[in-house]
Design a protein around this motif. Structure first.
Motif, mmCIF file in Angstrom:
data_model
loop_
_atom_site.group_PDB
_atom_site.id
_atom_site.type_symbol
_atom_site.label_atom_id
_atom_site.label_comp_id
_atom_site.label_asym_id
_atom_site.label_seq_id
_atom_site.Cartn_x
_atom_site.Cartn_y
_atom_site.Cartn_z
ATOM 1 N N GLU A 132 -51.511 109.954 9.211
ATOM 2 C CA GLU A 132 -50.922 110.930 8.421
ATOM 3 C C GLU A 132 -49.060 110.336 8.039
ATOM 4 O OE1 GLU A 132 -49.227 115.561 8.142
ATOM 5 O OE2 GLU A 132 -50.611 115.054 9.663
ATOM 6 N N ILE A 133 -48.643 109.926 9.395
ATOM 7 C CA ILE A 133 -47.198 109.473 8.723
ATOM 8 C C ILE A 133 -47.239 108.123 7.920
ATOM 9 C CG2 ILE A 133 -45.094 108.450 9.978
ATOM 10 C CD1 ILE A 133 -45.662 110.459 12.048
ATOM 11 N N VAL A 134 -48.333 107.271 8.460
ATOM 12 C CA VAL A 134 -48.372 106.058 7.753
ATOM 13 C C VAL A 134 -48.640 106.317 6.307
ATOM 14 C CG1 VAL A 134 -49.854 103.843 7.416
ATOM 15 C CG2 VAL A 134 -49.199 104.596 9.699
ATOM 16 N N ALA A 135 -49.529 107.275 5.883
ATOM 17 C CA ALA A 135 -50.024 107.859 4.541
ATOM 18 C C ALA A 135 -48.859 108.259 3.809
ATOM 19 C CB ALA A 135 -51.107 108.627 4.563
ATOM 20 N N PHE A 136 -47.888 108.988 4.647
ATOM 21 C CA PHE A 136 -46.938 109.612 3.932
ATOM 22 C C PHE A 136 -45.882 108.574 3.456
ATOM 23 C CE2 PHE A 136 -42.508 111.366 4.572
ATOM 24 C CZ PHE A 136 -42.567 112.330 3.552
ATOM 25 N N VAL A 137 -45.525 107.538 4.554
ATOM 26 C CA VAL A 137 -44.672 106.497 4.191
ATOM 27 C C VAL A 137 -45.248 105.488 3.052
ATOM 28 C CG1 VAL A 137 -43.492 104.194 5.076
ATOM 29 C CG2 VAL A 137 -43.789 106.495 6.292
ATOM 30 N N THR A 138 -46.457 105.296 2.949
ATOM 31 C CA THR A 138 -47.205 104.430 2.112
ATOM 32 C C THR A 138 -46.844 105.171 0.711
ATOM 33 O OG1 THR A 138 -49.001 103.612 3.539
ATOM 34 C CG2 THR A 138 -49.515 103.672 1.105
ATOM 35 N N GLU A 139 -47.009 106.545 0.697
ATOM 36 C CA GLU A 139 -46.779 107.114 -0.594
ATOM 37 C C GLU A 139 -45.319 107.026 -1.210
ATOM 38 O OE1 GLU A 139 -47.321 111.812 -2.676
ATOM 39 O OE2 GLU A 139 -47.806 111.318 -0.466
ATOM 40 N N LEU A 140 -44.498 107.115 -0.290
ATOM 41 C CA LEU A 140 -42.941 107.044 -0.430
ATOM 42 C C LEU A 140 -42.875 105.659 -1.262
ATOM 43 C CD1 LEU A 140 -40.176 107.931 2.033
ATOM 44 C CD2 LEU A 140 -40.338 106.046 0.712
ATOM 45 N N ILE A 141 -43.327 104.560 -0.457
ATOM 46 C CA ILE A 141 -42.923 103.283 -1.125
ATOM 47 C C ILE A 141 -43.727 102.808 -2.260
ATOM 48 C CG2 ILE A 141 -43.213 100.655 -0.249
ATOM 49 C CD1 ILE A 141 -42.918 101.570 2.389
ATOM 50 N N GLY A 161 -49.555 97.717 3.976
ATOM 51 C CA GLY A 161 -49.513 97.119 5.267
ATOM 52 C C GLY A 161 -47.817 97.118 5.498
ATOM 53 N N LEU A 162 -46.987 97.454 4.433
ATOM 54 C CA LEU A 162 -45.664 97.516 4.994
ATOM 55 C C LEU A 162 -45.499 98.983 5.533
ATOM 56 C CD1 LEU A 162 -44.310 96.501 1.396
ATOM 57 C CD2 LEU A 162 -44.076 95.078 3.521
ATOM 58 N N ALA A 163 -45.898 99.891 5.259
ATOM 59 C CA ALA A 163 -45.909 101.164 5.887
ATOM 60 C C ALA A 163 -46.352 101.121 7.226
ATOM 61 C CB ALA A 163 -46.688 102.210 4.900
ATOM 62 N N GLU A 164 -47.550 100.449 7.416
ATOM 63 C CA GLU A 164 -48.025 100.366 8.840
ATOM 64 C C GLU A 164 -47.118 99.582 9.652
ATOM 65 O OE1 GLU A 164 -50.920 101.118 11.569
ATOM 66 O OE2 GLU A 164 -51.113 101.350 9.723
ATOM 67 N N ALA A 165 -46.408 98.446 9.280
ATOM 68 C CA ALA A 165 -45.552 97.760 10.060
ATOM 69 C C ALA A 165 -44.286 98.438 10.062
ATOM 70 C CB ALA A 165 -45.197 96.562 9.235
#
Length: 217
Positions: A132-141, A161-165
């Motif tokens: 959920e957090i990775v998806a949120f950061v992915t959306e932000l980026i 991949g950037l969000a995951e890292a």
């Protein structure tokens, strides 16, 4: 005269009291070493009452994981204002993450250390939170990247991949911060922001890093 009646504590309040005690015990002693007797004593209730409310040690631990996961994801989401520039959103999200993990070290220990090392049912709960957090950061980026490139169709995989890292780095740095005397949540957020944003800002501007042309693939 009749006996004085004591006011009964609402079930929801009592249950949170038990979870508070359980998070503290699991976070500091570990899942295997923690005992239901110790948790009951810390909560100020009888052990049978803990079992009545939460069934078993496994169920109690799962309830702790779920509560702490919800609290962390909510802290990150509410810490970010979507009307702000991308760098400010990321900065606010990192500050919210590190502030929460610093203010709730036992909860972070349950999520980051204990749940991941005691079997898949527990680890699966943490994976769901992390996704959920990775998806949120992915959306932000990706929103910021689409705006920067004037490309509304830029696929999420370009930044996933950037969000995951970034989330992985935040998790490791939070554990380090909580274990390092003098380290603060704001300092850790600033460290990761400086580490990440230089690369992200170049990507937003269409200047990604590329491997040397003479490198053998």
């Amino acid at each position: 005269m009749g006996a004085v009646k004591t006011k009964r504590m609402p079930r929801a309040v009592r249950e949170q009291q038990m979870l508070d005690a359980a998070v503290r015990t699991f976070g500091r002693r570990g899942y295997m070493a923690a005992s239901m007797d110790e948790i009951a004593e810390l909560a100020g209730v009888s052990k049978p009452l803990v079992y009545l409310y939460l069934n078993s040690k496994e169920s109690l631990f799962t309830a702790c994981i779920r509560r702490e996961a919800r609290a962390l994801t909510e802290a990150v989401r509410t810490g970010v204002r979507p009307d702000l520039p991308a760098d400010r959103q990321l900065w606010d999200g990192l500050q919210a993450f590190f502030a929460h993990t610093a203010e709730h070290p036992d909860g972070w220990s349950v999520l980051h250390l204990q749940a991941r090392t005691h079997g898949d049912p527990f680890a699966a709960e943490v994976r769901a939170m992390r996704e959920e957090i990775v998806a949120f950061v992915t959306e932000l980026i990706v929103v910021a990247a689409r705006e920067a490139h004037s490309d509304p169709d830029l696929p999420e995989r370009e930044v996933a991949g950037l969000a995951e890292a970034l989330v992985g780095a935040a998790e490791s740095l939070a554990a380090w911060t909580n274990a390092t005397p003098g380290a603060t949540a704001r300092q850790s957020a600033s460290t990761l922001m400086n580490f990440a944003w230089a690369g992200l800002s170049n990507l937003m501007d269409g200047r990604p890093w590329s491997p040397p042309v003479d490198e053998v693939s």
